[in-house]
Design a protein around this motif. Structure first.
Motif, PDB file in Angstrom:
ATOM      1  N   GLY A  10     -84.784 -36.008 137.110  1.00 14.05           N
ATOM      2  CA  GLY A  10     -85.644 -36.843 137.949  1.00 14.05           C
ATOM      3  C   GLY A  10     -85.500 -36.468 139.410  1.00 14.05           C
ATOM      4  N   ASP A  11     -85.955 -37.353 140.283  1.00 13.62           N
ATOM      5  CA  ASP A  11     -85.865 -37.078 141.713  1.00 13.62           C
ATOM      6  C   ASP A  11     -84.402 -37.142 142.155  1.00 13.62           C
ATOM      7  OD1 ASP A  11     -85.847 -37.653 144.695  1.00 13.62           O
ATOM      8  OD2 ASP A  11     -87.987 -37.358 144.356  1.00 13.62           O
ATOM      9  N   PRO A  12     -83.885 -36.079 142.785  1.00 15.93           N
ATOM     10  CA  PRO A  12     -82.465 -36.052 143.153  1.00 15.93           C
ATOM     11  C   PRO A  12     -82.108 -37.036 144.257  1.00 15.93           C
ATOM     12  CG  PRO A  12     -83.605 -34.164 144.093  1.00 15.93           C
ATOM     13  CD  PRO A  12     -84.586 -34.827 143.164  1.00 15.93           C
ATOM     14  N   ALA A 119     -85.389 -38.714 133.894  1.00 14.83           N
ATOM     15  CA  ALA A 119     -84.965 -39.806 134.766  1.00 14.83           C
ATOM     16  C   ALA A 119     -86.092 -40.065 135.773  1.00 14.83           C
ATOM     17  CB  ALA A 119     -83.657 -39.444 135.457  1.00 14.83           C
ATOM     18  N   PRO A 120     -86.047 -41.187 136.492  1.00 10.83           N
ATOM     19  CA  PRO A 120     -87.195 -41.580 137.324  1.00 10.83           C
ATOM     20  C   PRO A 120     -87.607 -40.541 138.365  1.00 10.83           C
ATOM     21  CG  PRO A 120     -85.692 -43.414 137.070  1.00 10.83           C
ATOM     22  CD  PRO A 120     -84.994 -42.226 136.488  1.00 10.83           C
ATOM     23  N   PHE A 121     -88.916 -40.338 138.448  1.00 10.10           N
ATOM     24  CA  PHE A 121     -89.513 -39.500 139.478  1.00 10.10           C
ATOM     25  C   PHE A 121     -90.000 -40.377 140.635  1.00 10.10           C
ATOM     26  CE2 PHE A 121     -90.825 -36.579 135.818  1.00 10.10           C
ATOM     27  CZ  PHE A 121     -89.784 -35.700 136.034  1.00 10.10           C
ATOM     28  N   ASN A 122     -90.228 -39.740 141.777  1.00 10.49           N
ATOM     29  CA  ASN A 122     -90.859 -40.409 142.911  1.00 10.49           C
ATOM     30  C   ASN A 122     -92.241 -39.797 143.089  1.00 10.49           C
ATOM     31  OD1 ASN A 122     -91.573 -40.505 145.971  1.00 10.49           O
ATOM     32  ND2 ASN A 122     -90.042 -42.115 145.692  1.00 10.49           N
ATOM     33  N   LYS A 123     -93.284 -40.596 142.885  1.00  9.88           N
ATOM     34  CA  LYS A 123     -94.644 -40.063 142.905  1.00  9.88           C
ATOM     35  C   LYS A 123     -95.017 -39.498 144.269  1.00  9.88           C
ATOM     36  CE  LYS A 123     -96.731 -42.704 139.127  1.00  9.88           C
ATOM     37  NZ  LYS A 123     -95.477 -43.298 138.611  1.00  9.88           N
ATOM     38  N   ALA A 124     -94.559 -40.142 145.342  1.00 14.71           N
ATOM     39  CA  ALA A 124     -94.886 -39.629 146.677  1.00 14.71           C
ATOM     40  C   ALA A 124     -94.288 -38.243 146.883  1.00 14.71           C
ATOM     41  CB  ALA A 124     -94.385 -40.592 147.745  1.00 14.71           C
ATOM     42  N   ALA A 125     -93.046 -38.060 146.445  1.00 22.40           N
ATOM     43  CA  ALA A 125     -92.405 -36.750 146.578  1.00 22.40           C
ATOM     44  C   ALA A 125     -93.111 -35.714 145.726  1.00 22.40           C
ATOM     45  CB  ALA A 125     -90.930 -36.855 146.189  1.00 22.40           C
ATOM     46  N   MET A 126     -93.462 -36.080 144.511  1.00 18.27           N
ATOM     47  CA  MET A 126     -94.150 -35.133 143.630  1.00 18.27           C
ATOM     48  C   MET A 126     -95.527 -34.772 144.164  1.00 18.27           C
ATOM     49  SD  MET A 126     -93.043 -36.767 139.953  1.00 18.27           S
ATOM     50  CE  MET A 126     -93.578 -35.446 138.880  1.00 18.27           C
ATOM     51  N   THR A 127     -96.219 -35.761 144.721  1.00 18.92           N
ATOM     52  CA  THR A 127     -97.535 -35.482 145.301  1.00 18.92           C
ATOM     53  C   THR A 127     -97.417 -34.520 146.476  1.00 18.92           C
ATOM     54  OG1 THR A 127     -98.386 -37.636 144.605  1.00 18.92           O
ATOM     55  CG2 THR A 127     -99.545 -36.522 146.405  1.00 18.92           C
ATOM     56  N   SER A 128     -96.408 -34.716 147.305  1.00 13.93           N
ATOM     57  CA  SER A 128     -96.207 -33.821 148.447  1.00 13.93           C
ATOM     58  C   SER A 128     -95.881 -32.402 147.996  1.00 13.93           C
ATOM     59  CB  SER A 128     -95.080 -34.350 149.345  1.00 13.93           C
ATOM     60  OG  SER A 128     -93.813 -34.223 148.706  1.00 13.93           O
ATOM     61  N   ALA A 129     -95.339 -32.281 146.765  1.00 13.28           N
ATOM     62  CA  ALA A 129     -94.968 -30.966 146.237  1.00 13.28           C
ATOM     63  C   ALA A 129     -96.066 -30.341 145.392  1.00 13.28           C
ATOM     64  CB  ALA A 129     -93.688 -31.086 145.415  1.00 13.28           C
ATOM     65  N   GLY A 130     -97.219 -31.027 145.288  1.00 14.66           N
ATOM     66  CA  GLY A 130     -98.342 -30.424 144.574  1.00 14.66           C
ATOM     67  C   GLY A 130     -98.645 -31.027 143.227  1.00 14.66           C
ATOM     68  N   LEU A 131     -98.294 -32.298 142.998  1.00 11.07           N
ATOM     69  CA  LEU A 131     -98.570 -32.937 141.716  1.00 11.07           C
ATOM     70  C   LEU A 131    -100.052 -32.836 141.356  1.00 11.07           C
ATOM     71  CD1 LEU A 131     -97.507 -34.773 139.369  1.00 11.07           C
ATOM     72  CD2 LEU A 131     -98.143 -36.725 140.789  1.00 11.07           C
ATOM     73  N   PRO A 291     -93.030 -35.893 122.032  1.00 11.16           N
ATOM     74  CA  PRO A 291     -92.470 -37.160 122.478  1.00 11.16           C
ATOM     75  C   PRO A 291     -91.853 -37.039 123.871  1.00 11.16           C
ATOM     76  CG  PRO A 291     -91.710 -36.593 120.258  1.00 11.16           C
ATOM     77  CD  PRO A 291     -92.333 -35.362 120.838  1.00 11.16           C
ATOM     78  N   VAL A 292     -92.249 -37.926 124.768  1.00 10.02           N
ATOM     79  CA  VAL A 292     -91.720 -37.959 126.129  1.00 10.02           C
ATOM     80  C   VAL A 292     -91.458 -39.412 126.502  1.00 10.02           C
ATOM     81  CG1 VAL A 292     -92.089 -37.372 128.552  1.00 10.02           C
ATOM     82  CG2 VAL A 292     -93.057 -35.912 126.769  1.00 10.02           C
ATOM     83  N   ALA A 293     -90.272 -39.698 127.031  1.00  6.24           N
ATOM     84  CA  ALA A 293     -89.937 -41.070 127.416  1.00  6.24           C
ATOM     85  C   ALA A 293     -89.115 -41.061 128.693  1.00  6.24           C
ATOM     86  CB  ALA A 293     -89.170 -41.781 126.294  1.00  6.24           C
ATOM     87  N   THR A 294     -89.112 -42.214 129.374  1.00  6.32           N
ATOM     88  CA  THR A 294     -88.380 -42.377 130.621  1.00  6.32           C
ATOM     89  C   THR A 294     -88.119 -43.865 130.832  1.00  6.32           C
ATOM     90  OG1 THR A 294     -88.413 -41.876 133.012  1.00  6.32           O
ATOM     91  CG2 THR A 294     -90.474 -42.580 132.016  1.00  6.32           C
ATOM     92  N   PRO A 295     -87.077 -44.234 131.567  1.00  3.40           N
ATOM     93  CA  PRO A 295     -86.936 -45.653 131.911  1.00  3.40           C
ATOM     94  C   PRO A 295     -88.125 -46.117 132.745  1.00  3.40           C
ATOM     95  CG  PRO A 295     -85.390 -44.293 133.168  1.00  3.40           C
ATOM     96  CD  PRO A 295     -85.979 -43.417 132.114  1.00  3.40           C
ATOM     97  N   ALA A 296     -88.520 -47.367 132.571  1.00  4.55           N
ATOM     98  CA  ALA A 296     -89.736 -47.852 133.221  1.00  4.55           C
ATOM     99  C   ALA A 296     -89.552 -48.149 134.705  1.00  4.55           C
ATOM    100  CB  ALA A 296     -90.237 -49.107 132.504  1.00  4.55           C
ATOM    101  N   HIS A 297     -88.315 -48.270 135.154  1.00  3.19           N
ATOM    102  CA  HIS A 297     -88.097 -48.557 136.573  1.00  3.19           C
ATOM    103  C   HIS A 297     -88.193 -47.278 137.403  1.00  3.19           C
ATOM    104  CE1 HIS A 297     -84.105 -46.782 136.315  1.00  3.19           C
ATOM    105  NE2 HIS A 297     -83.821 -47.555 135.289  1.00  3.19           N
ATOM    106  N   GLY A 298     -88.119 -47.423 138.700  1.00  4.51           N
ATOM    107  CA  GLY A 298     -88.286 -46.288 139.599  1.00  4.51           C
ATOM    108  C   GLY A 298     -86.978 -45.665 140.044  1.00  4.51           C
ATOM    109  N   THR A 299     -87.044 -44.934 141.154  1.00  3.92           N
ATOM    110  CA  THR A 299     -85.898 -44.173 141.648  1.00  3.92           C
ATOM    111  C   THR A 299     -84.855 -45.024 142.351  1.00  3.92           C
ATOM    112  OG1 THR A 299     -87.326 -43.651 143.548  1.00  3.92           O
ATOM    113  CG2 THR A 299     -87.081 -41.962 141.869  1.00  3.92           C
TER     114      THR A 299
END
Length: 334
Positions: A10-12, A119-131, A291-299
């Motif tokens: 996930g997001d470090p 593990a949780p991703f951060n959408k803002a960080a991923m978007t800045s990286a080219g999501l 199959p792909v799963a992740t905890p529902a909460h954020g970073t």
């Protein structure tokens, strides 16, 4: 049958690496699946240090991935240790998130692992990286070249929720509610529950408007769009009911009277299910071919780096993914 799972940190900048360290220390985890940690060694080491636990890094070459057993580590070089900024949104954090996810998806698509836990991703960080996608679920579908219906599924214990619209503005929701979208969400919930062994699952459909429109006084979406889809599903012998007012349908869910709730928009279901069990909620990439799963909460930037992250939802995601991956392997072998 022990499935083989790829796990990415996930997001470090968040609590992801710590969560995975805590997960690996949980009773029964290493017995339930063969686990491949995918990502930079220093990220896993950072998570272990934050959790004050040992994380077994047993490095293997990519050529050896198809034969690994136990816990192994496929090392990547996606982020410099100096670029890890705890509790900050960074391009570097988004970049490593995407690159680690890509590698895990590659392994799954090649049949070298049976499922992916992130593990949780951060959408803002991923978007800045080219999501360049609405969310990571749309990103994964595009990356895999999957064009069928797919949607985020939220799971809390024995309850599942799907939704007709997802990450769009509230002002746009009504114009995106249509019969095919509702039918697809219902079918996704029904079929996912059936594959998990639930016999004749009961799917409840939430209304869009207050009091389910009150016979058209507050809107006609229930009368003109939602009710016809529910009736059509019932004619196909599916156990589907609704539309139910959204301020009462989750009382039925809490009492165990329904197996799934189909909501019309994001927060309609998310607020309810997170209040019912934030520490146990799981998100599934419903409909994808793997199959792909992740905890529902954020970073959880507010507690990142403090060593106090709660592993409950990550453990629930792992356990659910193990069951899904076993089913997928059984179906593939049939």
């Amino acid at each position: 049958m022990r499935p083989r799972l790829a796990i990415v940190p996930g997001d470090p900048s968040g609590i992801g690496p710590e969560l995975i360290a805590r997960l690996l220390a949980e009773d029964g985890v290493r017995d339930a699946a063969d686990i491949l940690l995918v990502g930079d060694a220093h990220l896993w080491q950072r998570g272990a240090a934050q959790a004050e636990l040992e994380v077994p890094l047993n490095p293997i070459a990519e050529i050896d991935v198809p034969t690994f057993e136990g816990v192994a580590h496929l090392d990547l070089e996606t982020i410099d240790p100096a670029d890890v900024r705890v509790a900050e949104v960074t391009v570097a954090g988004g970049t490593t998130s995407l690159r680690c996810l890509d590698k895990a998806l590659d392994l799954a698509q090649a049949g070298q692992v049976d499922g992916v836990l992130f593990a949780p991703f951060n959408k803002a960080a991923m978007t800045s990286a080219g999501l360049n996608a609405e969310d990571e679920h749309r990103y994964m579908a595009r990356y895999l070249g999957f064009t069928g219906y797919h949607s985020e599924i939220n799971v809390l214990d024995d309850l599942m929720t799907t939704r007709v619209t997802s990450h769009i503005g509230l002002k746009d929701v009504a114009s995106h509610i249509d019969g095919p979208g509702i039918a697809s969400a219902i079918e996704l919930a029904h079929d996912t529950l059936a594959r998990s062994g639930r016999a004749r699952p009961h799917v409840a459909v939430a209304a869009l408007n207050p009091h389910a429109g009150d016979n058209g006084k507050f809107g006609r979406e229930e009368i003109d769009i939602i009710e016809p889809v529910v009736r059509a599903c019932q004619e196909r012998q599916m156990n589907v009911t609704g539309p139910w007012p959204s301020d009462t349908v989750f009382l039925k869910a809490k009492r165990g009277e329904v197996d799934a709730v189909v909501t019309m928009y994001h927060d309609q279901g998310q607020i309810a299910i997170k209040l019912m069990g934030f520490e146990r909620g799981v998100t599934v990439a419903g409909g994808l071919p793997i199959p792909v799963a992740t905890p529902a909460h954020g970073t959880a930037f507010d507690i990142a780096g403090k060593g106090i992250a709660n592993v409950g939802a990550t453990r629930q995601a792992f356990d659910l993914l193990v069951r899904m991956a076993r089913t997928a392997r059984t179906e593939a072998a049939a």
